[in-house]
Design an enzyme around this catalytic site. Structure first.
Site, PDB file in Angstrom:
ATOM      1  N   LYS A   1       1.725   5.467  10.989  1.00 32.27           N
ATOM      2  CA  LYS A   1       0.919   4.335  10.521  1.00 32.27           C
ATOM      3  C   LYS A   1      -0.212   4.122  11.526  1.00 32.27           C
ATOM      4  O   LYS A   1       0.005   4.202  12.745  1.00 32.27           O
ATOM      5  CB  LYS A   1       1.812   3.091  10.444  1.00 32.27           C
ATOM      6  CG  LYS A   1       1.133   1.867   9.863  1.00 32.27           C
ATOM      7  CD  LYS A   1       2.124   0.701   9.771  1.00 32.27           C
ATOM      8  CE  LYS A   1       1.506  -0.522   9.106  1.00 32.27           C
ATOM      9  NZ  LYS A   1       2.457  -1.660   9.050  1.00 32.27           N
TER      10      LYS A   1
ATOM     11  N   SER B   1       3.036  -3.587   4.453  1.00 32.42           N
ATOM     12  CA  SER B   1       1.742  -3.021   4.777  1.00 32.42           C
ATOM     13  C   SER B   1       1.786  -1.535   5.115  1.00 32.42           C
ATOM     14  O   SER B   1       0.735  -0.904   5.185  1.00 32.42           O
ATOM     15  CB  SER B   1       1.132  -3.786   5.964  1.00 32.42           C
ATOM     16  OG  SER B   1       1.938  -3.607   7.104  1.00 32.42           O
TER      17      SER B   1
ATOM     18  N   SER C   1       7.201  -5.070   6.120  1.00 32.34           N
ATOM     19  CA  SER C   1       6.248  -3.971   5.894  1.00 32.34           C
ATOM     20  C   SER C   1       6.820  -2.563   5.942  1.00 32.34           C
ATOM     21  O   SER C   1       6.118  -1.615   5.590  1.00 32.34           O
ATOM     22  CB  SER C   1       5.119  -4.050   6.905  1.00 32.34           C
ATOM     23  OG  SER C   1       4.176  -4.975   6.463  1.00 32.34           O
TER      24      SER C   1
HETATM   25  N1  GLN Z   1       3.489  -8.924   3.925  1.00 32.03           N
HETATM   26  C1  GLN Z   1       3.734  -9.606   5.160  1.00 32.03           C
HETATM   27  C2  GLN Z   1       2.433 -10.098   5.748  1.00 32.03           C
HETATM   28  O1  GLN Z   1       1.456  -9.895   5.135  1.00 32.03           O
HETATM   29  C3  GLN Z   1       4.442  -8.678   6.121  1.00 32.03           C
HETATM   30  C4  GLN Z   1       3.542  -7.712   6.747  1.00 32.03           C
HETATM   31  C5  GLN Z   1       4.216  -6.864   7.788  1.00 32.03           C
HETATM   32  O2  GLN Z   1       5.442  -6.779   7.858  1.00 32.03           O
HETATM   33  N2  GLN Z   1       3.406  -6.282   8.656  1.00 32.03           N
HETATM   34  O3  GLN Z   1       2.381 -10.669   6.777  1.00 32.03           O
END
Ligand code: GLN
Length: 482
Positions: free
Chosen positions: A81, A156, A180
């Site tokens: 990532k 994400s 995420s």
């Molecule tokens: N969807 C959540 C957010 O937008 C989690 C994102 C993540 O785990 N990086 O914060």
């Protein structure tokens, strides 16, 4: 789209054994992976490092030919990532503000992969600064779900999940601040594990919300995820929050079965809003665990399972930390700068043009929650709720070894479907965010598909540092559904 023939050997161990014995060459495997990435365009990659990957593969092949000892991930094509710093290789966080940032050092997790002789293919697309649930908030465009390219991958770490599901990389790393890793793993039908907070060093992980962020593995199988976790886990003097806890032999936990384990089903995670197809698949996973000797019991997580508490507390804590972490992008130290007449103007223009809409929304929310006069009403209260969430889980683990639940209320939704409604987007994380607030580990393991053929993940949660117990159960579900 997944095509097992892309990689000879079904497991990482099989692949490295083949390299050790000379049955496969790391260069051939790497070239196959690179060609496959070009053939199956899902926008999963932001940067492909063909030269670096082939060079690393040659080193592995030379070692194998000389009979030198090989690392546990020798010759395995892995991608990262784009939130993990890679020395000399562009690291963008999917943001315009870091679009040309070349880190001078590797993240500890990356150093450990290199030491294990893994081949790093490149950097994967994601939501900008890991803020999102669909991998559409990227300066480099949305990632497409390999199971249905009209749908999102989840976010994400969408690129990390898509690359594994489409066989572009054998395994990948992602990060999980509020779901995420687990959400995209569930939407793409692969295994994704969020370790305990402190299990994996965050050194070199570009910070979103530092008290919640963890790096974790994506893989095609539970055992491969276990192997990757073993390589990246462990204390690191460069991260003061990394734990001094020995690293178990995670892959061997996958053989232990679930006989005698008690698994709790929190009633709050099976209530209103959960799609019947998802409930059906998740219960199929739970039944497998019961059939294999686990004892299933209903439990309650009144605060952690309550969306009005968990989602609200998460989006205050996460945005507050983000507003502070992202203040470093000012046009002076890193990346993008918009030249202006004076310093203040330069800051304003750089940040206005460099950050995307969702990131700006989060910075504003977080700054507001921390500001004088509002701190007690929002930030302090969110931290108090966080303590109650931790207590909820602690109480649950007095009576059970694991908690089972859905990952998300729905399977992968359509690209664009939730982009204009941030609150709907935030609700995709309804079953995942409290886990990060409590710092405990969780996995998403495929447990079935919807009638439309979309993958559905089972979430299994353990107490702090109980990754082995999670892996035991996930491996049982995987074996029965194979
Ligand atoms: N969807 C959540 C957010 O937008 C989690 C994102 C993540 O785990 N990086 O914060």
């Amino acid at each position: 789209m997944p095509d097992d023939a892309v990689f000879p050997g079904q497991t990482a161990r099989g692949l490295t054994d083949g390299i050790r014995t000379g049955a496969h060459a790391a260069r051939e495997i790497t070239k196959t992976a690179l060609a496959h990435i070009q053939r199956t365009d899902l926008n999963a990659f932001i940067t492909i490092d063909e030269e670096g990957a082939l060079k690393a593969a040659d080193v592995v092949d030379q070692k194998a030919a000389a009979g030198a000892p090989l690392g546990p991930l020798a010759g395995i094509p892995i991608a990262l990532k784009d939130v993990l710093c890679t020395k000399g290789l562009r690291t963008t966080c999917a943001s315009k503000i870091l679009a040309n940032f070349i880190p001078p050092y590797d993240a500890t997790a990356v150093t450990r992969l290199r030491r294990a002789d893994a081949i790093i293919l490149g950097k994967l697309n994601m939501d900008e600064f890991a803020m999102g649930s669909s991998s559409e908030n990227s300066h480099f465009g949305a990632v497409k779900n390999p199971r249905d390219p009209t749908r999102v991958t989840g976010g994400s770490s969408g690129g990390s999940a898509a690359a594994v599901a489409a066989d572009q990389a054998f395994m990948t790393l992602g990060s999980d601040t509020g779901g995420s890793i687990r959400l995209p793993a569930s939407f793409c039908g692969v295994v994704g594990l969020k370790p305990t907070y402190g299990r994996v060093s965050r050194y070199g992980l570009i910070a979103y919300a530092s008290s919640l962020d963890q790096i974790g593995p994506f893989a095609r199988s539970v055992e491969d995820a276990a192997l990757l976790l073993r390589v990246i886990a462990g204390h690191d003097p460069r991260d003061s929050t990394s734990a001094r806890v020995p690293v178990p032999d995670y892959p061997s936990a996958c053989q232990k079965g679930v006989e005698g384990l008690t698994i709790g089903l929190p009633e709050e995670f099976f209530g209103e809003g959960l799609q019947p197809d998802v409930r059906h698949a998740v219960m199929q996973g739970v039944e497998i665990l019961e059939k294999n000797g686990a004892c299933i019991r209903e439990i309650s997580l009144p605060i952690a399972g309550h969306p009005s508490y968990a989602i609200a507390a998460y989006y205050i804590v996460a945005t507050a930390e983000a507003s502070s972490n992202l203040s470093r992008y000012d046009g002076v130290k890193y990346g993008f700068r918009d030249e202006a007449k004076n310093l203040i103007d330069m800051y304003v223009q750089t940040r206005s043009k460099g950050f995307g809409a969702e990131v700006k929304r989060r910075i504003m929310l977080g700054t507001y929650a921390l500001s004088a006069g509002y701190y007690d009403a929002y930030y302090r209260k969110a931290q108090q709720v966080r303590t109650l969430i931790c207590r909820d889980f602690a109480r649950a683990y007095e009576t059970c070894d694991l908690i089972a639940s859905p990952v998300s209320p729905t399977p992968a939704f359509k690209l664009g479907e939730k982009l204009r409604d941030p609150l709907q987007m935030y609700l995709s994380d309804i079953y995942t965010v409290s886990v990060n607030l409590a710092g405990i580990p969780g996995i998403s393991v495929p447990c079935g598909t919807s009638p439309a053929g979309l993958p559905i993940g089972l979430q299994l949660l353990g107490d702090a540092f109980a990754e082995e117990t999670i892996l035991r159960a996930a491996a049982v579900v995987e074996r029965e559904l194979a």
